[in-house]
Design an enzyme around this catalytic site. Structure first.
Site, PDB file in Angstrom:
ATOM      1  N   ARG A  95      11.082  48.039  -8.283  1.00  0.00           N
ATOM      2  CA  ARG A  95      11.807  48.053  -9.552  1.00  0.00           C
ATOM      3  C   ARG A  95      13.302  48.311  -9.363  1.00  0.00           C
ATOM      4  O   ARG A  95      14.036  48.307 -10.348  1.00  0.00           O
ATOM      5  CB  ARG A  95      11.232  49.148 -10.451  1.00  0.00           C
ATOM      6  CG  ARG A  95      10.204  48.664 -11.468  1.00  0.00           C
ATOM      7  CD  ARG A  95       9.696  49.884 -12.197  1.00  0.00           C
ATOM      8  NE  ARG A  95       9.192  49.669 -13.505  1.00  0.00           N
ATOM      9  CZ  ARG A  95       7.889  49.611 -13.826  1.00  0.00           C
ATOM     10  NH1 ARG A  95       6.978  49.646 -12.899  1.00  0.00           N
ATOM     11  NH2 ARG A  95       7.518  49.504 -15.087  1.00  0.00           N
ATOM     12  N   ARG A 116      12.426  51.360 -22.043  1.00  0.00           N
ATOM     13  CA  ARG A 116      11.792  50.779 -20.845  1.00  0.00           C
ATOM     14  C   ARG A 116      12.345  49.385 -20.575  1.00  0.00           C
ATOM     15  O   ARG A 116      12.579  49.018 -19.425  1.00  0.00           O
ATOM     16  CB  ARG A 116      10.265  50.721 -21.036  1.00  0.00           C
ATOM     17  CG  ARG A 116       9.629  52.104 -20.979  1.00  0.00           C
ATOM     18  CD  ARG A 116       8.232  52.096 -21.538  1.00  0.00           C
ATOM     19  NE  ARG A 116       7.300  51.304 -20.746  1.00  0.00           N
ATOM     20  CZ  ARG A 116       6.117  50.907 -21.200  1.00  0.00           C
ATOM     21  NH1 ARG A 116       5.727  51.217 -22.414  1.00  0.00           N
ATOM     22  NH2 ARG A 116       5.322  50.210 -20.419  1.00  0.00           N
ATOM     23  N   ARG A 153      -0.627  47.438 -27.830  1.00  0.00           N
ATOM     24  CA  ARG A 153      -1.375  48.103 -26.756  1.00  0.00           C
ATOM     25  C   ARG A 153      -1.427  49.617 -26.981  1.00  0.00           C
ATOM     26  O   ARG A 153      -2.413  50.265 -26.686  1.00  0.00           O
ATOM     27  CB  ARG A 153      -0.722  47.782 -25.406  1.00  0.00           C
ATOM     28  CG  ARG A 153      -1.489  48.333 -24.212  1.00  0.00           C
ATOM     29  CD  ARG A 153      -0.903  47.865 -22.902  1.00  0.00           C
ATOM     30  NE  ARG A 153       0.272  48.628 -22.511  1.00  0.00           N
ATOM     31  CZ  ARG A 153       1.013  48.369 -21.418  1.00  0.00           C
ATOM     32  NH1 ARG A 153       0.692  47.367 -20.636  1.00  0.00           N
ATOM     33  NH2 ARG A 153       2.052  49.112 -21.117  1.00  0.00           N
ATOM     34  N   ARG A 162      -1.143  55.668 -24.088  1.00  0.00           N
ATOM     35  CA  ARG A 162       0.065  55.906 -23.297  1.00  0.00           C
ATOM     36  C   ARG A 162       1.220  56.330 -24.195  1.00  0.00           C
ATOM     37  O   ARG A 162       1.571  55.611 -25.130  1.00  0.00           O
ATOM     38  CB  ARG A 162       0.451  54.639 -22.523  1.00  0.00           C
ATOM     39  CG  ARG A 162      -0.396  54.411 -21.307  1.00  0.00           C
ATOM     40  CD  ARG A 162      -0.054  53.121 -20.617  1.00  0.00           C
ATOM     41  NE  ARG A 162       1.340  53.005 -20.211  1.00  0.00           N
ATOM     42  CZ  ARG A 162       1.809  52.041 -19.428  1.00  0.00           C
ATOM     43  NH1 ARG A 162       0.987  51.120 -18.968  1.00  0.00           N
ATOM     44  NH2 ARG A 162       3.085  52.005 -19.106  1.00  0.00           N
ATOM     45  N   LYS A 214       1.625  41.676 -16.359  1.00  0.00           N
ATOM     46  CA  LYS A 214       1.442  41.831 -14.903  1.00  0.00           C
ATOM     47  C   LYS A 214       0.075  42.431 -14.568  1.00  0.00           C
ATOM     48  O   LYS A 214      -0.605  41.972 -13.658  1.00  0.00           O
ATOM     49  CB  LYS A 214       2.542  42.725 -14.302  1.00  0.00           C
ATOM     50  CG  LYS A 214       3.955  42.206 -14.514  1.00  0.00           C
ATOM     51  CD  LYS A 214       4.992  43.041 -13.762  1.00  0.00           C
ATOM     52  CE  LYS A 214       5.112  44.477 -14.246  1.00  0.00           C
ATOM     53  NZ  LYS A 214       5.608  44.628 -15.622  1.00  0.00           N
TER      54      LYS A 214
END
Ligand code: AMP
Length: 190
Positions: free
Chosen positions: A89, A146, A128, A134, A14
């Protein structure tokens, strides 16, 4: 106005695709995840409250993200369109968004849902995590949480937008440019 909900699970692309679309269609990018990480970096009260929730991979409370979106929409009265990335969400967030856009005499134009399977998502997020810094990309347990939050609370929004005849599925696997071309095709057909 062109108002796009760019939808999909964590790791579906996204953010990457939003960066291309904002330039191609002159849209304002609204990523609640980016805004929350900005609040954490600035050490604000909101950021402190959100950090532990985000680090676990849970969703932050609706009222927190709704407040953030409201303030950005109000600050951009002359925008030609928005791309919502990582928002809404939950059903509560989607209902709020409809109401807020209605007050501004506009509405969601389309929801584009990037479809990527769970093993590919996990692989991408772990990759990533090597450079993103993160905490929520750093281990598989949190990544799976998640995705679970997405399946339980967020995926039902597909039904919400189907009822409005706005959902379009986009295959989210392939090169960045190929996926971008599919998104543009869907937008151009509106
Ligand atoms: P993202 O960058 O979109 O993957 O979001 C990272 C994290 O921020 C999520 O796992 C949630 O903890 C939080 N977050 C971002 N957007 C929302 C939202 N719309 N509702 C609730 N939590 C959110």
């Amino acid at each position: 106005m062109l108002n796009i909900v760019l939808f999909g699970p964590p790791g579906s692309g996204k953010g990457t695709q939003s960066q291309l679309l904002i330039n191609q269609y002159n849209l304002i990018h609204l990523s609640t995840g980016d805004i929350l990480r900005g609040e954490i970096a600035k050490g604000t009260k909101l950021g402190q409250k959100a950090k532990s929730i985000m680090d676990r991979g849970d969703l932050v409370p609706d009222e927190v993200v709704i407040g953030m979106i409201r303030s950005i929409l109000e600050k951009n009265p002359n925008a030609t369109g928005f791309i919502f990335d990582g928002f809404p969400r939950t059903t509560t967030q989607a209902e709020f968004l409809d109401q807020m856009l209605d007050e501004l005499n506009t509405s969601i134009s389309t929801m584009l849902s990037l479809e990527v399977d769970e093993d590919e998502l996990t692989k991408r997020l772990l990759e990533r995590g090597k450079s993103s810094g993160r905490a929520d990309d750093a281990n598989e347990y949190i990544i799976r949480n998640r995705i679970k939050e997405y399946n339980n609370k967020t995926a039902p929004l597909k039904e919400f937008y189907t009822q409005q005849y706005k959902l379009q599925y986009i295959e989210g696997v392939g090169s960045i440019n190929a996926i971008n071309a599919k998104l543009c095709e869907a937008i151009d057909q509106l």
